[in-house]
Design an enzyme around this catalytic site. Structure first.
Site, mmCIF file in Angstrom:
data_model
loop_
_atom_site.group_PDB
_atom_site.id
_atom_site.type_symbol
_atom_site.label_atom_id
_atom_site.label_comp_id
_atom_site.label_asym_id
_atom_site.label_seq_id
_atom_site.Cartn_x
_atom_site.Cartn_y
_atom_site.Cartn_z
ATOM 1 N N TYR A 198 49.486 26.787 36.956
ATOM 2 C CA TYR A 198 48.612 27.584 37.829
ATOM 3 C C TYR A 198 47.645 26.686 38.596
ATOM 4 O O TYR A 198 47.573 26.728 39.822
ATOM 5 C CB TYR A 198 47.840 28.620 37.000
ATOM 6 N N ASP B 3 37.909 26.771 39.891
ATOM 7 C CA ASP B 3 37.371 25.524 39.323
ATOM 8 C C ASP B 3 38.427 24.798 38.482
ATOM 9 O O ASP B 3 38.255 23.627 38.141
ATOM 10 C CB ASP B 3 36.115 25.802 38.478
ATOM 11 N N ALA C 71 47.674 23.504 39.093
ATOM 12 C CA ALA C 71 48.348 22.541 39.976
ATOM 13 C C ALA C 71 48.765 23.224 41.279
ATOM 14 O O ALA C 71 48.643 22.657 42.366
ATOM 15 C CB ALA C 71 49.560 21.948 39.270
HETATM 16 P P1 NAD Z 1 44.977 38.871 40.869
HETATM 17 O O1 NAD Z 1 46.196 38.329 40.192
HETATM 18 O O2 NAD Z 1 44.224 39.975 40.221
HETATM 19 O O3 NAD Z 1 45.356 39.355 42.339
HETATM 20 C C1 NAD Z 1 46.221 38.665 43.181
HETATM 21 C C2 NAD Z 1 46.685 39.622 44.274
HETATM 22 O O4 NAD Z 1 47.536 38.892 45.180
HETATM 23 C C3 NAD Z 1 47.506 40.806 43.743
HETATM 24 O O5 NAD Z 1 47.068 42.006 44.344
HETATM 25 C C4 NAD Z 1 48.939 40.476 44.169
HETATM 26 O O6 NAD Z 1 49.708 41.636 44.420
HETATM 27 C C5 NAD Z 1 48.692 39.679 45.442
HETATM 28 N N1 NAD Z 1 49.801 38.758 45.776
HETATM 29 C C6 NAD Z 1 50.455 37.927 44.919
HETATM 30 N N2 NAD Z 1 51.401 37.240 45.597
HETATM 31 C C7 NAD Z 1 51.319 37.632 46.899
HETATM 32 C C8 NAD Z 1 52.013 37.276 48.091
HETATM 33 N N3 NAD Z 1 53.010 36.368 48.072
HETATM 34 N N4 NAD Z 1 51.667 37.868 49.249
HETATM 35 C C9 NAD Z 1 50.672 38.813 49.286
HETATM 36 N N5 NAD Z 1 49.993 39.197 48.187
HETATM 37 C C10 NAD Z 1 50.303 38.607 47.011
HETATM 38 O O7 NAD Z 1 44.040 37.604 41.120
HETATM 39 P P2 NAD Z 1 42.449 37.528 41.188
HETATM 40 O O8 NAD Z 1 41.930 37.282 39.838
HETATM 41 O O9 NAD Z 1 41.947 38.669 41.983
HETATM 42 O O10 NAD Z 1 42.293 36.172 42.013
HETATM 43 C C11 NAD Z 1 42.227 36.184 43.447
HETATM 44 C C12 NAD Z 1 42.104 34.751 43.934
HETATM 45 O O11 NAD Z 1 40.922 34.164 43.395
HETATM 46 C C13 NAD Z 1 43.268 33.849 43.500
HETATM 47 O O12 NAD Z 1 43.565 32.979 44.556
HETATM 48 C C14 NAD Z 1 42.709 33.076 42.309
HETATM 49 O O13 NAD Z 1 43.309 31.803 42.213
HETATM 50 C C15 NAD Z 1 41.250 32.964 42.702
HETATM 51 N N6 NAD Z 1 40.299 32.851 41.585
HETATM 52 C C16 NAD Z 1 40.338 33.727 40.546
HETATM 53 C C17 NAD Z 1 39.387 33.627 39.521
HETATM 54 C C18 NAD Z 1 39.362 34.606 38.370
HETATM 55 O O14 NAD Z 1 38.582 34.407 37.426
HETATM 56 N N7 NAD Z 1 40.121 35.689 38.397
HETATM 57 C C19 NAD Z 1 38.420 32.618 39.562
HETATM 58 C C20 NAD Z 1 38.416 31.738 40.651
HETATM 59 C C21 NAD Z 1 39.360 31.879 41.659
#
Ligand code: NAD
Length: 352
Positions: A158, A133, A160
């Site tokens: 982030y 969001d 952006a």
């Molecule tokens: P996180 O940082 O816990 O996990 C990200 C994962 O992606 C990690 O396991 C990392 O090793 C892997 N990764 C990073 N770069 C990579 C690459 N180049 N190739 C392959 N793997 C790679 O993040 P999260 O909190 O689990 O978020 C997951 C997704 O959900 C993200 O896209 C984030 O923007 C989105 N999101 C997160 C939240 C939140 O509250 N955490 C809310 C909404 C959306």
């Protein structure tokens, strides 16, 4: 077979665990294992033939071509990202590299694979992009929550970079016909959350007798969703979402950061009282606010609720209680994460 990217991170690993608990379809899990990737979370799947872990980067086209032609997934769910706002402020380049360039490369790998699929598989295929969001920017106290038609106004490196990735996904649908779906979710919390984020940080610092840092006045509002509810929303969108559409995901749980911290303190006072009889709230400390800190996020999830019939199972009160209890019951996991032992575990079990 589905392909999940970033499935060793917080939401991705919860999703993989949920997916395999809810059905029989195998998952290929591609993850680069950055500091945020933790295979310890998936240790219960070590001998499960339905979970195939591959260590790699979404931006590696050769690897992706090989992986896609070998496993032939019917869907790709893209969780892989750099996700921590504070880190994006101190060093934005990894965010551009993975979230923007990486997503672009993943879309191109997917397009090449999808173009060569037989017609029937081509029609059934889905690329589901997981976003945030935060792309919508910030709200004033009296603004209506974000809906899907809100303008994108990202404020941090982030958000952006995530906004850019959402635009690429949209364009690959409109230009090349790639069958995409996008979800924009509010803040998640729950088991296996890396302890740099507010909720696990506060629980662990409280238990360790350390200060509980509050940015600025603590009145920033976030809309919280239990991670298992995010997983059920993703399953629902994958199953029934309209191609090319975006769906906001949230549980109507707006809380100030200060309220969240006080709620955790109260739960810990009940579940694990401090030895000196004082309350954990004593440990609250105010620190300098993050530059450009967005004041309020709130999600209007009615499209997902009305069109796809999704509802979260947890309220904030039930979800936060489960989360605090989980951290109390799983101190081995948190100890491994904070001590870096999970990296040794990863090297030993997966050679990664
Ligand atoms: P996180 O940082 O816990 O996990 C990200 C994962 O992606 C990690 O396991 C990392 O090793 C892997 N990764 C990073 N770069 C990579 C690459 N180049 N190739 C392959 N793997 C790679 O993040 P999260 O909190 O689990 O978020 C997951 C997704 O959900 C993200 O896209 C984030 O923007 C989105 N999101 C997160 C939240 C939140 O509250 N955490 C809310 C909404 C959306």
């Amino acid at each position: 077979m589905i392909l999940v990217t970033g499935g060793a991170g917080f939401i991705g690993s919860n999703f993989v665990l949920d997916w395999l608990a809810n059905g029989n379809e195998a998952v290929v899990n591609l993850d680069k294992l950055t500091y945020a990737g933790n295979l310890d979370t998936l240790s219960s799947l070590k001998d499960n033939p339905k979970h195939i872990f591959i260590h790699g980067d979404i931006g590696d086209r050769e690897l992706m071509a090989r992986l896609l032609s070998t496993h032939r997934p019917r869907a790709i769910i893209n969780f892989a990202a750099e996700s921590h706002v504070d880190r994006s402020i101190h060093g934005p380049s990894d965010f551009i590299q993975t979230n923007v360039v990486g997503t672009f490369n993943l879309l191109e790998s997917t397009r090449a694979y999808w173009n060569d699929l037989p017609e029937v598989d081509k029609t059934a295929f889905r690329f589901l992009h997981i976003s945030t969001d935060e792309v919508y920017g910030t709200l004033d106290a009296h603004d209506a929550p974000f809906c899907e038609s809100n303008r994108y106004e990202p404020n941090s490196p982030y958000s952006a970079s995530k906004a850019a990735s959402d635009h690429l996904v949209r364009a690959w649908h409109h230009t090349y016909g790639l069958p995409v779906l996008t979800t924009n979710c509010s803040n998640n919390y729950g088991p296996y959350h890396f302890p740099e984020k507010l909720i696990p940080l506060v629980i662990l610092n409280a238990l360790a007798g350390k200060p509980l840092p509050i940015y600025g006045d603590g009145q920033q509002v976030r809309d919280w969703l239990f991670v298992k509810d995010h997983c059920s929303a993703i399953r629902r969108v994958l199953e029934a979402g309209q191609l090319g559409e975006t769906y906001n995901v949230g549980g109507w749980n707006e809380k100030t950061n200060l309220d969240v911290v006080h709620t955790i303190c109260t739960l810990l006072d009940e579940l694990r009282p401090r030895a000196d009889g004082k309350g954990y709230a004593e440990q609250i400390t105010y620190v300098t606010d993050r530059p450009g800190h967005d004041r309020r996020y709130a999600i209007d999830a009615r499209k997902l609720e009305h069109h796809l019939g999704w509802k979260p199972a947890e309220t904030f009160e039930t979800g936060i209680r489960k989360t605090v209890q989980w951290y109390l019951d799983n101190q081995d996991w948190t100890h491994h994460v904070t001590s870096g032992q999970y990296r040794e575990w990863t090297a030993k079990h997966y050679g990664a």
